[in-house]
Scaffold this active site. Structure first.
Site, mmCIF file in Angstrom:
data_model
loop_
_atom_site.group_PDB
_atom_site.id
_atom_site.type_symbol
_atom_site.label_atom_id
_atom_site.label_comp_id
_atom_site.label_asym_id
_atom_site.label_seq_id
_atom_site.Cartn_x
_atom_site.Cartn_y
_atom_site.Cartn_z
ATOM 1 N N ASP A 34 0.825 -1.210 0.000
ATOM 2 C CA ASP A 34 0.000 0.000 0.000
ATOM 3 C C ASP A 34 0.857 1.257 0.000
ATOM 4 O OD1 ASP A 34 -2.650 -1.282 0.308
ATOM 5 O OD2 ASP A 34 -1.743 -2.006 2.148
ATOM 6 N N LYS A 55 -3.109 4.175 -2.184
ATOM 7 C CA LYS A 55 -3.666 5.421 -2.726
ATOM 8 C C LYS A 55 -2.715 6.112 -3.681
ATOM 9 C CE LYS A 55 -6.900 6.025 0.898
ATOM 10 N NZ LYS A 55 -7.389 6.708 2.033
ATOM 11 N N MET A 163 -6.439 5.841 14.042
ATOM 12 C CA MET A 163 -7.069 6.738 13.064
ATOM 13 C C MET A 163 -7.810 7.918 13.706
ATOM 14 S SD MET A 163 -8.208 3.972 10.203
ATOM 15 C CE MET A 163 -8.264 2.493 11.197
HETATM 16 N N1 SAH Z 1 -2.711 -2.581 10.405
HETATM 17 C C1 SAH Z 1 -2.174 -1.379 11.039
HETATM 18 C C2 SAH Z 1 -3.229 -0.305 11.238
HETATM 19 C C3 SAH Z 1 -3.730 0.312 9.954
HETATM 20 S S1 SAH Z 1 -4.876 1.599 10.236
HETATM 21 C C4 SAH Z 1 -1.542 -1.795 12.387
HETATM 22 O O1 SAH Z 1 -1.705 -2.936 12.809
HETATM 23 O O2 SAH Z 1 -0.876 -0.956 12.995
HETATM 24 C C5 SAH Z 1 -3.829 3.020 10.145
HETATM 25 C C6 SAH Z 1 -3.695 3.652 11.519
HETATM 26 O O3 SAH Z 1 -2.738 2.940 12.280
HETATM 27 C C7 SAH Z 1 -3.192 5.086 11.506
HETATM 28 O O4 SAH Z 1 -4.248 6.005 11.288
HETATM 29 C C8 SAH Z 1 -2.651 5.213 12.907
HETATM 30 O O5 SAH Z 1 -3.687 5.410 13.836
HETATM 31 C C9 SAH Z 1 -2.061 3.824 13.139
HETATM 32 N N2 SAH Z 1 -0.609 3.749 12.867
HETATM 33 C C10 SAH Z 1 -0.004 3.033 11.899
HETATM 34 N N3 SAH Z 1 1.346 3.131 12.004
HETATM 35 C C11 SAH Z 1 1.586 3.909 13.079
HETATM 36 C C12 SAH Z 1 2.784 4.364 13.727
HETATM 37 N N4 SAH Z 1 3.996 4.026 13.283
HETATM 38 N N5 SAH Z 1 2.646 5.161 14.819
HETATM 39 C C13 SAH Z 1 1.425 5.489 15.291
HETATM 40 N N6 SAH Z 1 0.274 5.085 14.725
HETATM 41 C C14 SAH Z 1 0.350 4.309 13.642
#
Ligand code: SAH
Length: 243
Positions: A34, A55, A163
């Site tokens: 992605d 995207k 999010m």
């Molecule tokens: N599958 C991913 C989540 C995807 S949804 C997981 O398990 O982490 C995307 C959201 O994940 C973002 O909006 C944010 O809230 C969070 N996120 C992803 N990477 C992050 C990071 N390095 N630090 C803080 N939040 C993170």
């Protein structure tokens, strides 16, 4: 007929992928991804064809149905296909739709777990998500519903929101409406696990003050026990329970 390996990439830095995930990348002929937080991940599969289905890779925001179709088509043409997903593939990653598409096409797959953002945030800030006697339950919530509405919950000792970065002032209001006292500790961590990670501590009522600092960065909000400062003695009125 190929096999699809769903690989959890971890929260950003390439070295937070698991050994099993890195081995799967090494075997891959095609990698569907992605967005890559760390370009170094490519070095784990230098000979694979890397296809951006996120995207930024499509002219318009790729529809999940298009990704499902591409996944099936690619798996039919190749041996080992890696579907790389940020954090852990099973957490807010639209994995269900892709698993169903593969099952309907009769294709074999495997899911390799990884470090989800909530765990990376806890490690980054050195704030354990569970606390002996005070934090027995942890909930992972997406702050945004499918219809794009902000929601806050109060169902666990530690509530972790994904999010929510763009809606911190509104989240503060909703959290209080959901029953969290205004002075509940709240931890905000962005880019957790990456070299430029930031974490800040607030009270629920003042969450808005974190907005500028964490703007435009993937952000985790931890409310309740796991978001609070370290404490060797339980607070008065909160007797130690067996945890
Ligand atoms: N599958 C991913 C989540 C995807 S949804 C997981 O398990 O982490 C995307 C959201 O994940 C973002 O909006 C944010 O809230 C969070 N996120 C992803 N990477 C992050 C990071 N390095 N630090 C803080 N939040 C993170």
């Amino acid at each position: 007929m190929g096999k699809v390996l769903f690989v959890s990439a971890g929260p950003g830095s390439a070295d937070l992928i698991t050994v099993r995930g890195a081995r799967a990348l090494a075997d891959a002929e095609v990698v569907l991804y992605d967005a890559l937080a760390d370009a170094e991940l490519r070095s784990y599969a230098p000979h694979a064809r890397w296809v951006n289905v996120g995207k930024r890779g499509f002219e318009h925001s790729a529809k999940q149905s298009e990704i499902n179709a591409l996944l099936v088509e690619t798996a039919r043409q190749h041996g080992v296909v890696v579907r790389l997903k940020g954090g852990d593939a099973s957490v807010f990653g639209r994995l269900e739709e892709e698993l169903i598409a593969l099952a309907e096409a009769g294709l074999d797959c495997e899911v390799i777990p990884g470090v989800t953002a909530a765990l990376a945030a806890a490690a980054q800030a050195q704030r354990p998500l569970t606390r002996r006697g005070r934090g027995r339950t942890v909930s992972l919530s997406t702050a945004m519903t499918e219809a794009g509405q902000l929601r806050a919950a109060n169902t666990a000792d530690t509530e972790v929101f994904y999010m929510a970065g763009r809606q911190l002032p509104e989240l503060a209001t909703l959290l209080q409406r959901a029953g969290w006292p205004a002075d509940t500790p709240a931890l905000v961590v962005s880019h957790a696990g990456r070299p430029d990670a930031l974490s800040s501590e607030h009270l629920v009522a003042q969450l808005a003050e974190a907005a500028a600092q964490h703007a435009e960065r993937p952000t985790i909000v931890v409310v309740g026990a796991g978001g609070s400062p370290l404490c060797s003695n339980p607070a008065p009125g909160k007797p130690e329970r067996a945890a």
